[in-house]
Every structure is written in C-alpha cells, then in structure tokens.
Design a protein around this motif. Structure first.
Motif, PDB file in Angstrom:
ATOM      1  N   THR A   1     -35.932   8.650 -21.533  1.00 32.86           N
ATOM      2  CA  THR A   1     -37.026   7.881 -21.196  1.00 32.86           C
ATOM      3  C   THR A   1     -37.607   8.053 -19.993  1.00 32.86           C
ATOM      4  OG1 THR A   1     -37.015   6.343 -22.944  1.00 32.86           O
ATOM      5  CG2 THR A   1     -37.946   5.598 -21.097  1.00 32.86           C
ATOM      6  N   THR A   2     -36.584   7.813 -18.644  1.00 29.67           N
ATOM      7  CA  THR A   2     -37.091   7.698 -17.375  1.00 29.67           C
ATOM      8  C   THR A   2     -35.872   8.076 -16.343  1.00 29.67           C
ATOM      9  OG1 THR A   2     -38.017   6.406 -15.625  1.00 29.67           O
ATOM     10  CG2 THR A   2     -36.559   5.528 -17.175  1.00 29.67           C
ATOM     11  N   SER A   3     -36.117   7.985 -15.120  1.00 27.86           N
ATOM     12  CA  SER A   3     -35.129   8.387 -14.325  1.00 27.86           C
ATOM     13  C   SER A   3     -34.876   6.910 -13.536  1.00 27.86           C
ATOM     14  CB  SER A   3     -35.573   9.475 -13.174  1.00 27.86           C
ATOM     15  OG  SER A   3     -36.621   8.717 -12.040  1.00 27.86           O
ATOM     16  N   GLU A   4     -34.100   7.022 -12.336  1.00 31.70           N
ATOM     17  CA  GLU A   4     -33.585   6.034 -11.463  1.00 31.70           C
ATOM     18  C   GLU A   4     -34.776   5.214 -10.894  1.00 31.70           C
ATOM     19  OE1 GLU A   4     -33.835   9.162  -8.796  1.00 31.70           O
ATOM     20  OE2 GLU A   4     -32.910   8.848 -10.667  1.00 31.70           O
ATOM     21  N   GLU A   5     -35.992   6.005 -10.951  1.00 24.96           N
ATOM     22  CA  GLU A   5     -37.130   5.487 -10.321  1.00 24.96           C
ATOM     23  C   GLU A   5     -37.789   4.006 -10.849  1.00 24.96           C
ATOM     24  OE1 GLU A   5     -40.283   7.879  -8.896  1.00 24.96           O
ATOM     25  OE2 GLU A   5     -38.910   9.604  -8.712  1.00 24.96           O
ATOM     26  N   LEU A   6     -37.568   4.294 -12.243  1.00 29.85           N
ATOM     27  CA  LEU A   6     -37.706   2.907 -13.091  1.00 29.85           C
ATOM     28  C   LEU A   6     -36.454   2.105 -13.498  1.00 29.85           C
ATOM     29  CD1 LEU A   6     -40.056   2.932 -16.430  1.00 29.85           C
ATOM     30  CD2 LEU A   6     -38.236   1.722 -16.085  1.00 29.85           C
ATOM     31  N   ALA A   7     -35.517   2.632 -13.660  1.00 29.32           N
ATOM     32  CA  ALA A   7     -34.362   1.915 -14.369  1.00 29.32           C
ATOM     33  C   ALA A   7     -33.530   1.371 -12.963  1.00 29.32           C
ATOM     34  CB  ALA A   7     -33.786   2.379 -15.192  1.00 29.32           C
ATOM     35  N   GLY A   8     -33.645   1.854 -12.006  1.00 27.35           N
ATOM     36  CA  GLY A   8     -32.573   1.705 -10.760  1.00 27.35           C
ATOM     37  C   GLY A   8     -31.372   2.492 -10.993  1.00 27.35           C
ATOM     38  N   GLY A   9     -30.439   2.097  -9.973  1.00 26.34           N
ATOM     39  CA  GLY A   9     -29.032   2.934 -10.187  1.00 26.34           C
ATOM     40  C   GLY A   9     -29.170   4.095  -9.161  1.00 26.34           C
ATOM     41  N   PRO A  10     -28.090   4.793  -9.161  1.00 24.58           N
ATOM     42  CA  PRO A  10     -28.006   5.980  -8.484  1.00 24.58           C
ATOM     43  C   PRO A  10     -28.776   7.091  -8.629  1.00 24.58           C
ATOM     44  CG  PRO A  10     -26.064   5.481  -9.600  1.00 24.58           C
ATOM     45  CD  PRO A  10     -26.796   4.688 -10.220  1.00 24.58           C
ATOM     46  N   VAL A  11     -29.439   7.754  -7.519  1.00 22.70           N
ATOM     47  CA  VAL A  11     -30.395   8.875  -7.517  1.00 22.70           C
ATOM     48  C   VAL A  11     -29.660   9.961  -8.378  1.00 22.70           C
ATOM     49  CG1 VAL A  11     -31.458  10.666  -6.102  1.00 22.70           C
ATOM     50  CG2 VAL A  11     -31.109   8.491  -5.143  1.00 22.70           C
ATOM     51  N   LYS A  12     -30.834  10.568  -9.278  1.00 21.69           N
ATOM     52  CA  LYS A  12     -30.535  11.667 -10.074  1.00 21.69           C
ATOM     53  C   LYS A  12     -29.626  10.891 -11.320  1.00 21.69           C
ATOM     54  CE  LYS A  12     -30.962  15.510  -6.751  1.00 21.69           C
ATOM     55  NZ  LYS A  12     -30.051  16.392  -6.244  1.00 21.69           N
ATOM     56  N   THR A  13     -30.161   9.851 -11.928  1.00 18.74           N
ATOM     57  CA  THR A  13     -29.755   9.396 -13.327  1.00 18.74           C
ATOM     58  C   THR A  13     -30.851   9.594 -14.379  1.00 18.74           C
ATOM     59  OG1 THR A  13     -28.584   7.742 -12.158  1.00 18.74           O
ATOM     60  CG2 THR A  13     -28.780   7.320 -14.324  1.00 18.74           C
ATOM     61  N   ALA A  14     -30.264  10.170 -15.586  1.00 12.22           N
ATOM     62  CA  ALA A  14     -31.365   9.989 -16.640  1.00 12.22           C
ATOM     63  C   ALA A  14     -31.004   8.934 -17.366  1.00 12.22           C
ATOM     64  CB  ALA A  14     -31.128  11.413 -17.094  1.00 12.22           C
ATOM     65  N   TYR A  15     -32.301   8.379 -17.806  1.00 18.51           N
ATOM     66  CA  TYR A  15     -31.857   7.256 -18.564  1.00 18.51           C
ATOM     67  C   TYR A  15     -32.447   7.201 -19.967  1.00 18.51           C
ATOM     68  CZ  TYR A  15     -30.219   4.228 -14.672  1.00 18.51           C
ATOM     69  OH  TYR A  15     -29.436   3.917 -13.562  1.00 18.51           O
TER      70      TYR A  15
ATOM     71  N   ALA B   1     -33.646  -2.049 -15.620  1.00 17.78           N
ATOM     72  CA  ALA B   1     -33.931  -2.234 -16.850  1.00 17.78           C
ATOM     73  C   ALA B   1     -32.770  -2.013 -17.976  1.00 17.78           C
ATOM     74  CB  ALA B   1     -34.854  -0.788 -17.182  1.00 17.78           C
ATOM     75  N   PRO B   2     -32.199  -3.132 -18.074  1.00 16.53           N
ATOM     76  CA  PRO B   2     -30.823  -3.143 -18.641  1.00 16.53           C
ATOM     77  C   PRO B   2     -30.946  -2.635 -20.183  1.00 16.53           C
ATOM     78  CG  PRO B   2     -31.676  -5.442 -18.344  1.00 16.53           C
ATOM     79  CD  PRO B   2     -32.646  -4.441 -17.506  1.00 16.53           C
ATOM     80  N   LEU B   3     -32.043  -2.385 -20.915  1.00 17.76           N
ATOM     81  CA  LEU B   3     -31.981  -1.785 -22.111  1.00 17.76           C
ATOM     82  C   LEU B   3     -31.865  -0.407 -22.362  1.00 17.76           C
ATOM     83  CD1 LEU B   3     -34.596  -4.223 -23.974  1.00 17.76           C
ATOM     84  CD2 LEU B   3     -31.870  -4.366 -23.965  1.00 17.76           C
ATOM     85  N   LEU B   4     -32.262   0.167 -21.076  1.00 15.15           N
ATOM     86  CA  LEU B   4     -32.119   1.700 -20.711  1.00 15.15           C
ATOM     87  C   LEU B   4     -30.597   1.948 -20.299  1.00 15.15           C
ATOM     88  CD1 LEU B   4     -35.585   2.405 -19.252  1.00 15.15           C
ATOM     89  CD2 LEU B   4     -34.771   2.136 -21.747  1.00 15.15           C
ATOM     90  N   TRP B   5     -30.002   2.802 -20.799  1.00 19.80           N
ATOM     91  CA  TRP B   5     -28.694   3.540 -20.300  1.00 19.80           C
ATOM     92  C   TRP B   5     -28.823   4.901 -20.204  1.00 19.80           C
ATOM     93  CZ3 TRP B   5     -23.831   0.885 -21.031  1.00 19.80           C
ATOM     94  CH2 TRP B   5     -23.679  -0.486 -21.556  1.00 19.80           C
ATOM     95  N   GLY B   6     -28.207   5.160 -18.988  1.00 23.39           N
ATOM     96  CA  GLY B   6     -28.144   6.451 -18.225  1.00 23.39           C
ATOM     97  C   GLY B   6     -26.994   7.105 -17.757  1.00 23.39           C
ATOM     98  N   GLU B   7     -26.912   8.256 -17.393  1.00 26.32           N
ATOM     99  CA  GLU B   7     -25.528   9.007 -16.997  1.00 26.32           C
ATOM    100  C   GLU B   7     -26.309   9.925 -15.865  1.00 26.32           C
ATOM    101  OE1 GLU B   7     -26.075   8.900 -20.384  1.00 26.32           O
ATOM    102  OE2 GLU B   7     -27.378  10.643 -20.262  1.00 26.32           O
ATOM    103  N   PRO B   8     -25.290  10.310 -14.922  1.00 29.79           N
ATOM    104  CA  PRO B   8     -25.610  11.221 -13.862  1.00 29.79           C
ATOM    105  C   PRO B   8     -26.263  12.362 -14.401  1.00 29.79           C
ATOM    106  CG  PRO B   8     -23.462  10.473 -13.523  1.00 29.79           C
ATOM    107  CD  PRO B   8     -23.756   9.755 -14.874  1.00 29.79           C
ATOM    108  N   CYS B   9     -27.509  12.795 -13.824  1.00 30.63           N
ATOM    109  CA  CYS B   9     -28.308  13.934 -14.633  1.00 30.63           C
ATOM    110  C   CYS B   9     -29.208  14.162 -13.601  1.00 30.63           C
ATOM    111  CB  CYS B   9     -28.575  13.425 -15.985  1.00 30.63           C
ATOM    112  SG  CYS B   9     -29.578  14.773 -16.611  1.00 30.63           S
ATOM    113  N   ASP B  10     -29.466  15.540 -12.945  1.00 29.96           N
ATOM    114  CA  ASP B  10     -30.498  15.989 -12.182  1.00 29.96           C
ATOM    115  C   ASP B  10     -31.552  16.640 -13.240  1.00 29.96           C
ATOM    116  OD1 ASP B  10     -32.122  16.733 -10.334  1.00 29.96           O
ATOM    117  OD2 ASP B  10     -30.718  18.608  -9.638  1.00 29.96           O
TER     118      ASP B  10
END
Length: 355
Positions: A321-335, A284-293
């Motif tokens: 909006t979501t986590s890596e379950e939707l947007a992909g990337g490392p586990v425990k990422t908040a997008y 989901a390249p329009l969503l941006w996230g950082e490491p976050c549990d």
C-alpha cells in the motif's frame, strides 16, 4: 510521491502525475494526523464492482494497446519526452535463496512459481496517461481471480463516476523487459471495498488505506486460446489471518521511479524482491511492513508468509500500500494492507464470477 493516487483528469497537477505509477503516499506530517476513521468503522462495508472488457472486440483492443514500448513507458512522469528505459539483463541464478534470508530489495533472479503468478498490472487513467501496479494470481474456484491494491483500480469517489475508475486494465504475469512471457490478460470485472465510494465525512483514499481497506480484486478474461489464467500461470495460496509481529514476510513488486531513482535501479523492467520480519506501522497500525527499498509501481504487490524460495510459492496475506512516509517506522519500509474480513468478502465475490 503522490498524496492521492486516484485523481481525475481535472485536478491532476504535475506532481500528482507520479500517481500514474500506482503508489499511495503522503507526507509524514499529514500521516501523523491520520487515524482509522470512526465514520469508516461505523459504515457497513460492502463490495463495489465495475465492468471491464466484456466483449471480444474490447479484449482485442486492449491487447493491441499494450505494445512493448507502451508497457515500458507506463508510469513515466512525462511519457511524451521520456526515453524508453533500457532492459534489465541481471543474470538469472537458479540457486534458491536460503530460507528466511533478509533482502532489502533486489531483482528476483531465482525463478519458481512466483515468476509466473505475479506480474505487472497496467491501466490508463481518465486523462489518458498510463500507469502500472503489481498483482498476483491466487487459488480460487473460478481459477481467474487476481489480487492487487484498491488504489490501483480507482480513486475515492462515487462508483458511478467513470473517471474514478482506471481503464484498459491488462495483467501481464511474469512481465520482463517489455515482453509477455505468458501472454496478457484483459480484465472482465473488478471490485473494491465500498469505503472507496463517496467516502463518509469527506475522507480521502489516504484515510481509507490507513483504515485497512486498500485491497482490490480482478477477474481476468481467458487467454486468446481460451484458457483460464491460473491454468496458464499457476496460483498462490491466500489467507485472511491476523498478522504476527516479527513474522518473516517476502514481498514482490515492479517498482518504477524515474524521478527519485537517477541510477535507473527501478525501471519496471524486472520484478524486485524484499524479505524481512514484519512490524506494524507506528502511524498506521493496521498496515504491516518489512524492510524494503521499493517505490511507485510496487503497489498491489504480494506479501507472502511461508514463502519457499526453492519453489517460489507462499501464502498471500497482504498487498503493498505505502511506505514509511505514511505509516512511519524506519526509512525504506514497504507496508501492506493485510487481508482481513473486507478482503475476504471481495475474494468470495470474485471467485464466484464466471469467465
């Protein structure tokens, strides 16, 4: 975690009850198939509005509805049998964090303006169950504008259908352990992107979020003493600028996940902080996230750039909006849905509303 947050009373099953905590997630397999809808891109985006508590009687009713225990239980999977969570008494630490210190998720104990301008947003679904998200007071002409995620306000559907909207909306800035340190504010009116209406081509809220439209705005009623919310809480800066990969971002929220968090780390009692470099979601390249549990309930929480841990101030550039379950990337990422033209349109509408 729920596939769709805004289900109606007629189609919500027990797993979907998790939607009552305000998260927007789906399986990685489904997420891999999602791309921003061409139908969404082609349709002109406008502002869809909905009235909240307008009369004094309605404002008083909502204020009385949100008792300490009801706030503590908001988002419980089965509130009728769920015990009231214990308070989180993590000691405060007045020492500011060093700038740009990575944080994968911990109780925010360092005070500052963020403890006043960010809070827990409560609501009731059409089936009578209560939920919660996170929201932020931002600088605005009317000093009454609050920003959150669209899926915290409604599910995808015709805006004239009352059961697509959440009810009893109530914002508690600085919420802590069932208390209202700065009082509680009912919501006069709210707005989302028109893409959350009867979505083109049968798309659901997951599709719309991936396409970058998961922003909602609220106009708060005045306090019981007649003060505008920003005069009580202060306000954070807001910007509608393109993201930059690796930009250091601080995120805040009130996660509450009693099912997937047996140790009780996330009870919604205290505000949680994360910080790290931002990256776009591979799926989901329009969503941006950082490491976050963080988990359910953090939805709508602020993502700040230029955040000063000493003062607790920053510039709001996105909402969880979501986590890596939707947007992909490392586990425990908040997008986050980054604030762009559609969010700017919502903000301009909100800040011109009189209160």
């Amino acid at each position: 975690m729920p596939k769709t947050p805004g289900t109606s009373a007629t189609d919500r099953t027990l797993p979907r009850r998790l939607a009552a905590v305000g998260a927007l997630l789906l399986s990685a397999a489904t997420a891999a198939a999602l791309l921003p809808s061409t139908a969404l891109a082609a349709e002109r985006e406008t502002v869809t509005t909905h009235a909240g508590a307008v009369t004094a009687q309605e404002r008083d009713r909502i204020d009385a509805y949100w008792t300490p225990d009801r706030m503590r239980l908001a988002g419980a999977m089965v509130p009728e049998i769920t015990p009231v969570p214990a308070d989180d008494n993590t000691p405060d630490d007045p020492r500011p964090l060093p700038a740009d210190t990575p944080d994968p998720g911990a109780v925010w104990t360092h005070g500052g303006a963020v403890n006043r301008s960010v809070g827990r947003l409560f609501f009731t679904f059409s089936d009578g169950y209560d939920g919660s998200c996170t929201a932020t007071v931002v600088n605005s002409s009317n000093r009454s504008t609050v920003v959150t995620a669209a899926h915290c306000l409604r599910g995808v559907g015709a805006p004239t259908a009352d059961d697509t909207w959440n009810h009893n909306l109530y914002f508690v800035p600085g919420y802590r352990n069932g208390t209202k340190p700065l009082g509680g504010f009912s919501i006069r009116t709210m707005a989302t992107s028109s893409h959350w209406d009867a979505a083109p081509g049968g798309t659901g809220s997951d599709d719309v979020a991936v396409a970058g439209h998961d922003t909602g705005v609220l106009v708060a009623n005045r306090s019981a003493e007649g003060r505008r919310i920003a005069d009580v809480t202060g306000a954070q800066r807001i910007a509608f600028t393109p993201p930059a990969e690796g930009e250091f971002v601080h995120a805040f929220g009130y996660p509450k996940d009693r099912l997937n968090d047996p140790d009780g780390k996330y009870t919604g009692s205290r505000m949680i902080h994360c910080a790290g470099p931002a990256r776009p979601g591979p799926l989901a390249p329009l969503l941006w996230g950082e490491p976050c549990d963080m988990s359910h309930g953090a939805s709508g929480g602020p993502h700040f750039t230029g955040f000063d841990p000493g003062t607790g101030t920053g510039t709001l550039v996105g909402v969880t909006t979501t986590s890596e379950e939707l947007a992909g990337g490392p586990v425990k990422t908040a997008y986050a849905t980054r604030l762009a033209d559609g969010a700017h349109r919502l903000y301009d509408w909100a800040q011109t509303r009189a209160v």
